[in-house]
Motif scaffolding. Structure first.
Motif, PDB file in Angstrom:
ATOM      1  N   ALA A  34      12.771 -12.518 -69.437  1.00  0.00           N
ATOM      2  CA  ALA A  34      12.805 -14.038 -69.357  1.00  0.00           C
ATOM      3  C   ALA A  34      13.039 -14.271 -70.851  1.00  0.00           C
ATOM      4  CB  ALA A  34      11.799 -14.786 -68.467  1.00  0.00           C
ATOM      5  N   ASP A  35      14.182 -13.460 -71.351  1.00  0.00           N
ATOM      6  CA  ASP A  35      13.944 -14.059 -73.002  1.00  0.00           C
ATOM      7  C   ASP A  35      12.750 -14.718 -73.725  1.00  0.00           C
ATOM      8  OD1 ASP A  35      16.625 -12.982 -72.437  1.00  0.00           O
ATOM      9  OD2 ASP A  35      17.501 -14.464 -71.606  1.00  0.00           O
ATOM     10  N   LYS A  36      11.687 -14.504 -72.880  1.00  0.00           N
ATOM     11  CA  LYS A  36      10.490 -14.881 -74.437  1.00  0.00           C
ATOM     12  C   LYS A  36      10.072 -14.026 -75.018  1.00  0.00           C
ATOM     13  CE  LYS A  36      10.388 -18.731 -71.301  1.00  0.00           C
ATOM     14  NZ  LYS A  36      11.311 -19.661 -72.135  1.00  0.00           N
ATOM     15  N   LEU A  37      11.083 -12.875 -75.292  1.00  0.00           N
ATOM     16  CA  LEU A  37      10.582 -11.160 -75.717  1.00  0.00           C
ATOM     17  C   LEU A  37      11.757 -10.713 -76.260  1.00  0.00           C
ATOM     18  CD1 LEU A  37       7.271  -9.662 -74.811  1.00  0.00           C
ATOM     19  CD2 LEU A  37       6.738 -11.729 -76.825  1.00  0.00           C
ATOM     20  N   THR A  45      17.218  -2.159 -64.943  1.00  0.00           N
ATOM     21  CA  THR A  45      16.300  -0.720 -64.080  1.00  0.00           C
ATOM     22  C   THR A  45      15.056  -0.434 -63.972  1.00  0.00           C
ATOM     23  OG1 THR A  45      18.275   0.974 -65.162  1.00  0.00           O
ATOM     24  CG2 THR A  45      16.219   1.710 -64.440  1.00  0.00           C
ATOM     25  N   ALA A  46      14.418  -1.125 -65.263  1.00  0.00           N
ATOM     26  CA  ALA A  46      12.720  -0.928 -65.525  1.00  0.00           C
ATOM     27  C   ALA A  46      12.049  -2.272 -64.849  1.00  0.00           C
ATOM     28  CB  ALA A  46      12.039  -1.517 -66.749  1.00  0.00           C
ATOM     29  N   LEU A  47      13.098  -4.347 -64.450  1.00  0.00           N
ATOM     30  CA  LEU A  47      12.304  -4.295 -63.444  1.00  0.00           C
ATOM     31  C   LEU A  47      13.113  -4.422 -62.354  1.00  0.00           C
ATOM     32  CD1 LEU A  47      13.715  -7.713 -65.737  1.00  0.00           C
ATOM     33  CD2 LEU A  47      11.476  -7.236 -64.825  1.00  0.00           C
ATOM     34  N   CYS A  48      14.064  -3.192 -62.183  1.00  0.00           N
ATOM     35  CA  CYS A  48      14.055  -2.843 -60.661  1.00  0.00           C
ATOM     36  C   CYS A  48      13.332  -1.807 -60.038  1.00  0.00           C
ATOM     37  CB  CYS A  48      15.384  -2.564 -60.393  1.00  0.00           C
ATOM     38  SG  CYS A  48      16.689  -3.359 -60.490  1.00  0.00           S
ATOM     39  N   LEU A  49      12.850  -1.658 -60.900  1.00  0.00           N
ATOM     40  CA  LEU A  49      11.614   0.013 -60.473  1.00  0.00           C
ATOM     41  C   LEU A  49      10.005  -0.935 -59.990  1.00  0.00           C
ATOM     42  CD1 LEU A  49      11.909   2.801 -62.905  1.00  0.00           C
ATOM     43  CD2 LEU A  49      13.077   2.895 -60.365  1.00  0.00           C
ATOM     44  N   ILE A  50       9.905  -2.017 -60.877  1.00  0.00           N
ATOM     45  CA  ILE A  50       8.698  -2.734 -60.766  1.00  0.00           C
ATOM     46  C   ILE A  50       8.342  -3.824 -59.961  1.00  0.00           C
ATOM     47  CG2 ILE A  50       7.514  -4.381 -61.672  1.00  0.00           C
ATOM     48  CD1 ILE A  50       8.087  -3.678 -64.705  1.00  0.00           C
ATOM     49  N   HIS A  95       9.147 -11.575 -59.736  1.00  0.00           N
ATOM     50  CA  HIS A  95       9.672 -10.056 -59.762  1.00  0.00           C
ATOM     51  C   HIS A  95      11.510 -10.325 -59.791  1.00  0.00           C
ATOM     52  CE1 HIS A  95       8.257  -8.435 -63.177  1.00  0.00           C
ATOM     53  NE2 HIS A  95       6.790  -8.468 -62.826  1.00  0.00           N
ATOM     54  N   LEU A  96      11.627  -9.929 -58.252  1.00  0.00           N
ATOM     55  CA  LEU A  96      12.669  -9.921 -57.138  1.00  0.00           C
ATOM     56  C   LEU A  96      13.502 -11.195 -58.367  1.00  0.00           C
ATOM     57  CD1 LEU A  96      15.039  -8.178 -55.166  1.00  0.00           C
ATOM     58  CD2 LEU A  96      13.647  -9.765 -53.737  1.00  0.00           C
ATOM     59  N   ILE A  97      13.116 -12.600 -57.924  1.00  0.00           N
ATOM     60  CA  ILE A  97      13.862 -13.502 -57.963  1.00  0.00           C
ATOM     61  C   ILE A  97      14.966 -13.982 -59.678  1.00  0.00           C
ATOM     62  CG2 ILE A  97      14.153 -15.641 -58.576  1.00  0.00           C
ATOM     63  CD1 ILE A  97      11.493 -15.924 -56.117  1.00  0.00           C
ATOM     64  N   GLY A  98      13.860 -12.869 -60.598  1.00  0.00           N
ATOM     65  CA  GLY A  98      13.911 -13.387 -61.495  1.00  0.00           C
ATOM     66  C   GLY A  98      15.047 -11.843 -62.289  1.00  0.00           C
ATOM     67  N   THR A  99      14.576 -10.126 -61.499  1.00  0.00           N
ATOM     68  CA  THR A  99      15.634  -9.621 -61.348  1.00  0.00           C
ATOM     69  C   THR A  99      17.247 -10.159 -60.965  1.00  0.00           C
ATOM     70  OG1 THR A  99      13.702  -8.100 -61.044  1.00  0.00           O
ATOM     71  CG2 THR A  99      15.665  -7.060 -61.668  1.00  0.00           C
ATOM     72  N   ILE A 100      16.557 -10.567 -60.342  1.00  0.00           N
ATOM     73  CA  ILE A 100      17.855 -10.901 -59.678  1.00  0.00           C
ATOM     74  C   ILE A 100      19.364 -11.688 -60.603  1.00  0.00           C
ATOM     75  CG2 ILE A 100      19.199 -12.507 -57.341  1.00  0.00           C
ATOM     76  CD1 ILE A 100      17.662 -10.688 -55.684  1.00  0.00           C
ATOM     77  N   LYS A 101      18.369 -12.611 -61.088  1.00  0.00           N
ATOM     78  CA  LYS A 101      19.537 -13.735 -62.163  1.00  0.00           C
ATOM     79  C   LYS A 101      19.461 -13.452 -62.965  1.00  0.00           C
ATOM     80  CE  LYS A 101      16.851 -18.461 -60.639  1.00  0.00           C
ATOM     81  NZ  LYS A 101      15.892 -19.354 -60.751  1.00  0.00           N
ATOM     82  N   LEU A 102      18.702 -12.558 -63.241  1.00  0.00           N
ATOM     83  CA  LEU A 102      18.971 -11.390 -64.458  1.00  0.00           C
ATOM     84  C   LEU A 102      20.216 -10.840 -64.154  1.00  0.00           C
ATOM     85  CD1 LEU A 102      18.592 -10.417 -67.670  1.00  0.00           C
ATOM     86  CD2 LEU A 102      16.805  -8.728 -67.004  1.00  0.00           C
ATOM     87  N   TRP A 103      20.016 -10.265 -63.439  1.00  0.00           N
ATOM     88  CA  TRP A 103      21.954  -9.449 -63.029  1.00  0.00           C
ATOM     89  C   TRP A 103      22.712  -9.721 -62.768  1.00  0.00           C
ATOM     90  CZ3 TRP A 103      20.143  -4.123 -62.475  1.00  0.00           C
ATOM     91  CH2 TRP A 103      21.072  -3.254 -62.173  1.00  0.00           C
ATOM     92  N   ASN A 104      22.585 -11.126 -62.421  1.00  0.00           N
ATOM     93  CA  ASN A 104      23.803 -12.462 -62.173  1.00  0.00           C
ATOM     94  C   ASN A 104      24.248 -13.207 -63.324  1.00  0.00           C
ATOM     95  OD1 ASN A 104      24.258 -11.564 -59.365  1.00  0.00           O
ATOM     96  ND2 ASN A 104      23.544 -13.182 -58.259  1.00  0.00           N
ATOM     97  N   GLY A 105      23.632 -12.652 -64.720  1.00  0.00           N
ATOM     98  CA  GLY A 105      24.157 -13.307 -65.836  1.00  0.00           C
ATOM     99  C   GLY A 105      23.541 -14.226 -65.963  1.00  0.00           C
TER     100      GLY A 105
END
Length: 109
Positions: A34-37, A45-50, A95-105
């Motif tokens: 989430a760009d907070k850290l 990869t970690a977000l997909c596994l989680i 996590h799925l929503i955040g990972t998809i957003k991250l993956w799509n830039g």
């Protein structure tokens, strides 16, 4: 676990501590996504596994108590399975929503 704690065993304390550390680590990974850290290596990869683990646990926890008579499944109440599985599904969906957003830039802001 409750019985072991009542008998003075240290095992429940250690188990709880390990689970707390693991969940804290997973939270750090999510905050990195989430760009907070700062960005962590292998973040996607970690977000997909989680996400997979949370969603799998949530779905399995709703299905297994119905179809399985295994003692490890049946030792917990239906309420436990419904509540804990719903929590896992909710966290997994976040996590799925955040990972998809991250993956799509996209940013999560």
């Amino acid at each position: 676990m409750a019985q072991a704690a009542e008998q003075g065993s240290i095992r429940p304390d250690i188990t709880t501590g390990i689970i707390a550390m693991l969940l804290t680590f997973l939270g750090v990974i999510a905050m990195s996504g989430a760009d907070k850290l700062p960005r962590l290596p292998l973040l996607k990869t970690a977000l997909c596994l989680i996400t997979f683990v949370y969603l799998s646990r949530g779905i399995a926890g709703l299905v297994l108590p119905i179809i399985s008579q295994h003692p490890l499944i049946q030792q917990n109440s239906t309420t436990f399975w419904l509540v804990s599985s719903s929590i896992c599904l909710f966290i997994g969906m976040l996590h799925l929503i955040g990972t998809i957003k991250l993956w799509n830039g996209n940013t999560l802001k």
